[in-house]
Design a protein around this motif. Sequence first.
Motif, PDB file in Angstrom:
ATOM      1  N   PRO A   1       0.938  -1.153  -0.025  1.00 27.33           N
ATOM      2  CA  PRO A   1       0.050  -0.036   0.005  1.00 27.33           C
ATOM      3  C   PRO A   1       1.071   1.254  -0.003  1.00 27.33           C
ATOM      4  CG  PRO A   1      -0.541  -1.466   1.757  1.00 27.33           C
ATOM      5  CD  PRO A   1       0.623  -2.150   0.996  1.00 27.33           C
ATOM      6  N   GLN A   2       0.406   2.281  -0.545  1.00 27.87           N
ATOM      7  CA  GLN A   2       0.826   3.658  -0.340  1.00 27.87           C
ATOM      8  C   GLN A   2       0.375   4.253   0.835  1.00 27.87           C
ATOM      9  OE1 GLN A   2      -0.240   5.582  -3.990  1.00 27.87           O
ATOM     10  NE2 GLN A   2       0.461   4.379  -5.280  1.00 27.87           N
TER      11      GLN A   2
ATOM     12  N   PRO B   1      -7.749 -10.634  11.441  1.00 33.96           N
ATOM     13  CA  PRO B   1      -6.280 -10.874  11.836  1.00 33.96           C
ATOM     14  C   PRO B   1      -5.414 -10.847  10.732  1.00 33.96           C
ATOM     15  CG  PRO B   1      -7.849 -12.264  13.488  1.00 33.96           C
ATOM     16  CD  PRO B   1      -8.595 -11.678  12.350  1.00 33.96           C
ATOM     17  N   GLY B   2      -5.694 -11.481   9.668  1.00 35.62           N
ATOM     18  CA  GLY B   2      -4.689 -11.693   8.644  1.00 35.62           C
ATOM     19  C   GLY B   2      -4.910 -10.557   7.438  1.00 35.62           C
ATOM     20  N   GLY B   3      -5.852  -9.750   7.605  1.00 37.45           N
ATOM     21  CA  GLY B   3      -6.312  -8.939   6.660  1.00 37.45           C
ATOM     22  C   GLY B   3      -5.212  -7.589   6.696  1.00 37.45           C
ATOM     23  N   PRO B   4      -5.769  -6.502   5.832  1.00 42.75           N
ATOM     24  CA  PRO B   4      -4.895  -5.387   5.821  1.00 42.75           C
ATOM     25  C   PRO B   4      -4.657  -4.661   7.074  1.00 42.75           C
ATOM     26  CG  PRO B   4      -6.694  -5.418   4.097  1.00 42.75           C
ATOM     27  CD  PRO B   4      -6.948  -6.438   5.153  1.00 42.75           C
ATOM     28  N   ILE B   5      -3.556  -4.009   7.378  1.00 40.93           N
ATOM     29  CA  ILE B   5      -3.203  -3.205   8.414  1.00 40.93           C
ATOM     30  C   ILE B   5      -2.413  -1.964   8.121  1.00 40.93           C
ATOM     31  CG2 ILE B   5      -3.107  -5.268   9.885  1.00 40.93           C
ATOM     32  CD1 ILE B   5       0.171  -4.900   9.778  1.00 40.93           C
ATOM     33  N   THR B   6      -2.475  -1.069   9.052  1.00 41.94           N
ATOM     34  CA  THR B   6      -1.678   0.037   8.930  1.00 41.94           C
ATOM     35  C   THR B   6      -0.887   0.117  10.256  1.00 41.94           C
ATOM     36  OG1 THR B   6      -3.158   1.217   7.601  1.00 41.94           O
ATOM     37  CG2 THR B   6      -1.829   2.789   8.582  1.00 41.94           C
TER      38      THR B   6
ATOM     39  N   TYR C   1       3.948   1.968   7.618  1.00 38.11           N
ATOM     40  CA  TYR C   1       3.791   1.323   6.654  1.00 38.11           C
ATOM     41  C   TYR C   1       2.636   0.538   6.543  1.00 38.11           C
ATOM     42  CZ  TYR C   1       4.802  -2.370   9.979  1.00 38.11           C
ATOM     43  OH  TYR C   1       4.606  -3.425  11.036  1.00 38.11           O
ATOM     44  N   GLY C   2       1.954  -0.187   5.630  1.00 40.25           N
ATOM     45  CA  GLY C   2       0.782  -0.938   5.623  1.00 40.25           C
ATOM     46  C   GLY C   2       1.003  -2.201   4.876  1.00 40.25           C
ATOM     47  N   ARG C   3      -0.074  -3.087   5.057  1.00 36.50           N
ATOM     48  CA  ARG C   3      -0.053  -4.327   4.653  1.00 36.50           C
ATOM     49  C   ARG C   3      -1.587  -4.501   3.808  1.00 36.50           C
ATOM     50  NH1 ARG C   3       0.176  -9.084   8.672  1.00 36.50           N
ATOM     51  NH2 ARG C   3      -2.049  -8.525   8.518  1.00 36.50           N
ATOM     52  N   ASP C   4      -1.638  -4.821   2.512  1.00 34.54           N
ATOM     53  CA  ASP C   4      -2.791  -4.837   1.764  1.00 34.54           C
ATOM     54  C   ASP C   4      -3.494  -6.239   1.987  1.00 34.54           C
ATOM     55  OD1 ASP C   4      -1.489  -6.532   0.211  1.00 34.54           O
ATOM     56  OD2 ASP C   4      -1.087  -5.035  -1.379  1.00 34.54           O
ATOM     57  N   ALA C   5      -4.781  -6.567   1.293  1.00 37.90           N
ATOM     58  CA  ALA C   5      -5.521  -7.492   1.570  1.00 37.90           C
ATOM     59  C   ALA C   5      -4.726  -8.950   0.926  1.00 37.90           C
ATOM     60  CB  ALA C   5      -6.872  -7.360   0.598  1.00 37.90           C
ATOM     61  N   VAL C   6      -3.602  -9.038   0.004  1.00 37.87           N
ATOM     62  CA  VAL C   6      -3.237 -10.089  -0.374  1.00 37.87           C
ATOM     63  C   VAL C   6      -1.695 -10.365   0.357  1.00 37.87           C
ATOM     64  CG1 VAL C   6      -4.641 -10.059  -2.710  1.00 37.87           C
ATOM     65  CG2 VAL C   6      -2.313  -8.883  -2.305  1.00 37.87           C
ATOM     66  N   GLY C   7      -1.529  -9.398   1.365  1.00 37.80           N
ATOM     67  CA  GLY C   7      -0.359  -9.785   2.347  1.00 37.80           C
ATOM     68  C   GLY C   7       0.991  -8.734   1.635  1.00 37.80           C
ATOM     69  N   ASN C   8       0.933  -8.002   0.748  1.00 41.59           N
ATOM     70  CA  ASN C   8       1.807  -6.909   0.543  1.00 41.59           C
ATOM     71  C   ASN C   8       2.183  -6.234   1.463  1.00 41.59           C
ATOM     72  OD1 ASN C   8       2.643  -8.363  -2.333  1.00 41.59           O
ATOM     73  ND2 ASN C   8       0.376  -7.033  -2.918  1.00 41.59           N
TER      74      ASN C   8
END
Length: 680
Positions: free
Chosen positions: A239-240, A273-278, A310-317
């Motif tokens: 994510p940006q 828990p495994g979804g997107p985070i910031t 930072y962030g993590r998107d729905a597919v784990g990037n």
Amino acid sequence: MSRARPRARRSTASLFAALLVALIAAPPDAALASGAGGLTGLHVVGGESWQAENHFQVEWDPLPPRDGLVHYAIRTAAGEPIPGYGEQETEASVAADLRVPPTPGTYLFEAWPPRGARSRVSLRFDDVHPAPVSIAAPAWAAAGEDIRVRLARRDPPPASGIAGFAMTLDDRPEGRPCAVAGRCDAGELTLRGGLDEVGHVFRSPPEGISFVHAVAVSGSGMASTVVATARIAIDGTPPQVRLEGVPAGWSANPVRVTAVAVDPLSGMAATGPGGPITALALDGGAPLIAPGAGAGTLVTGEGVHTIEFYGRDAVGNSGDGSLPFAAPGTARVRIDESGPTVRFAAADPADPERIEATIADPLSGPDPDRGSIEVRRVGSSRRFEPLPTEVRRGGLTARWSSDDYPRGAYEFRAIGFDAAGNSTASTGGEGGAPFVLQNPVKREARLAFGFGAGRLVFQRCARADGRRRCHRAVVSSFERRPAARTVPCCHGALVGGRLVDAAGRPLPGQTVEVVEAFADGARNDLRRTALATDADGRFSTRLAPGPSREVTAEFPGTRRLTRVGGRVLRLRVRAAVHLRVSTARAQVGGAPVVFSGRIAHPEARLPASGLPVELEFRLPGMAWTEFRTVQSDALGRFRYPYSFNDDDSAGVRFLFRALVPAAGDWPFAPAASRPLAVTG
């Protein structure tokens, strides 16, 4: 059913020769025995597999029947006759071109020679399109990850069954898996078999949006008319994330910052828990992790704080640094909650009106654009008065015009700011004592001014016993000289003065201005003449001729000398009045005597309506008496004829004059013409 014409593959001569050889070689009862056997080599061109068209070709080996004919019929799979498709015959041949009923299914083709056994082959026809399939595929996948899809089929299959499924993965929303719509060749099948559910794995496509297309294919090659399509997005970019709330410079208060993540592909919607985070990490500590597209925290404490986000998107990037191209973002928050230190510098004896204050701040530093220095009288309850202040990084400089303030003690206050916006107001100087100045802070100057230069010589006159007595007076002191003086028209006046300090010491080389403020009606309102004092502090100048005026001298002061002004002198100037008479001897009862004249008005504007002129006469031993007032024109000219009618005037010598009195818009003192004698 119309008779089908057999397709000839051999010439008539060769066919006849073959049949003749067979008959000669056969035993005498071969013709009869043929009734016990059928056609040999009977087969369907293209095989007995399912076909999507009801048009078939069959072939058999040559066997000339006794009557030269071959009989055939098309029956159901159970061998039942089909109306319209009963027994037919064709000439002796090796092939037949025929059509089965338009209803999909399996049919039997029977062919036999006359009185021979029947031979059979199956004709399988199915032109029905299978029902569409459904695709189960992930909406998003990470870059490099294989794409697993499943196909499901629920509707009954067509008569030919399901031979398999054709599938493609491409970037075209309207793509199709087979070259021809509704038909698929065996080589276009991705999966073979007619299972109700089947799975397949695709290699990961490039990042972006891809589409899976699938159709079911029947045994006859018919494909689903509706192509099933599933959208699959490949996301290989973290994510940006931007950090909001970070001030451009220093802050004087705690700062709340918020990391906001945006992912244009798989998205940042919180899913567990495994979804997107910031995430946010403050000063190298453990990250604060929040599900979804935002995370915030309050930054407190003075100093420079480093924030990673930072962030993590729905597919784990993830942008946590686990990928070489996806390092966390960084920002700095600067907090300074303490005001600066402000202190006055000691006064400069060479420039006592220059007021300076220093500003120091160990964190954000002094603000180079804000600050002020103020002043008020010691003991006063009034507000401090701001002075024109120059602000620079680390200091304030103001100039106090002390000449504008009465004598007394004055306190000063400096207000300084740091780059975070904190301010400090201070009245302290070096050592912490209040910064106070005693006015005058400069060397005091004194200015004496009057008519004349080194000394004034004039006549003091008085009338006594009907006589005017005068004596000569000489005055050296400027203070004792008269403050007013009257001069005739077109005469200037000498003025002068002396500039000294409070101890009486001369102040040479200083600039003094002589200021002339002309009365109303003059062409000029003000005139300034700059003069330099000599070694004894003296100066003088001769005022140019002109209207009446007030005259003073001004010393503007310097950085070390106070400003001072001299007393105001009044210079009255008489206008020039000229009178003429038409004759010096007047005849009583005769022609009138014409009085005419002109008012001179140098450097003045004569009123448009003119000025009143009083005509006066005097006899010996008597005072002047007005006998007529006339009005001049706009150029100052006047004229009046006067007749002598009184016999008592005979032989009497009269003196006449013209008097112009003072007027509000006339910048001259009252003036009279020279007396003229007329004898009656």
